[in-house]
Design a protein around this motif. Structure first.
Motif, PDB file in Angstrom:
ATOM      1  N   LYS A 227       0.835  -1.213   0.000  1.00 16.40           N
ATOM      2  CA  LYS A 227       0.000   0.000   0.000  1.00 16.40           C
ATOM      3  C   LYS A 227       0.862   1.252   0.000  1.00 16.40           C
ATOM      4  N   LEU A 228       1.928   1.183   0.814  1.00 15.52           N
ATOM      5  CA  LEU A 228       2.822   2.333   0.881  1.00 15.52           C
ATOM      6  C   LEU A 228       3.437   2.626  -0.484  1.00 15.52           C
ATOM      7  N   ARG A 229       3.720   1.547  -1.221  1.00 14.30           N
ATOM      8  CA  ARG A 229       4.335   1.711  -2.537  1.00 14.30           C
ATOM      9  C   ARG A 229       3.295   2.003  -3.619  1.00 14.30           C
ATOM     10  N   GLY A 230       2.010   2.020  -3.238  1.00 13.81           N
ATOM     11  CA  GLY A 230       0.961   2.294  -4.205  1.00 13.81           C
ATOM     12  C   GLY A 230       0.685   1.144  -5.117  1.00 13.81           C
ATOM     13  N   GLU A 231       1.007  -0.073  -4.670  1.00 11.48           N
ATOM     14  CA  GLU A 231       0.786  -1.230  -5.524  1.00 11.48           C
ATOM     15  C   GLU A 231      -0.606  -1.789  -5.399  1.00 11.48           C
TER      16      GLU A 231
END
Ligand SMILES: [Zn+2]
Length: 95
Positions: free
Chosen positions: A90-94
């Motif tokens: 989520k942090l990486r926007g995946e």
């Protein structure tokens, strides 16, 4: 502290306690003190009682729980890793 010093001259009772391993311990009590039903054995930590022939039961250790507890621990580790991986994704926007 003066109380304790005066206690030195008071008569003391030595009471024998036995644990289920057959250890005897003899704590002393002031003659007017209330003697407890059980005393922790200083040698094995089991509860000891004043009846030599009928000592208190040792604490239950539940040996069969160990494996299950281990499995549960593993599982929660894996769950934790999955949650961590998801959070990182989520942090990486995946996601
Ligand atoms: Zn003992």
């Amino acid at each position: 502290m003066g109380e304790a010093e005066r206690g030195e001259s008071a008569p003391r009772l030595r009471i024998s306690f036995w644990c289920s391993n057959g250890h005897e311990t003899q704590p002393s009590f002031a003659s007017d003190a209330q003697v407890p039903d059980t005393w922790d054995c200083p040698r094995c930590g089991f509860p000891a009682g004043t009846d030599q022939d009928n000592p208190p039961d040792p604490p239950r250790t539940e040996p069969y729980k160990t494996h299950l507890a281990y499995v549960r621990e593993r599982r929660s580790d894996e769950d934790g890793e999955a949650i961590l991986a998801e959070a990182l994704a989520k942090l990486r926007g995946e996601l």
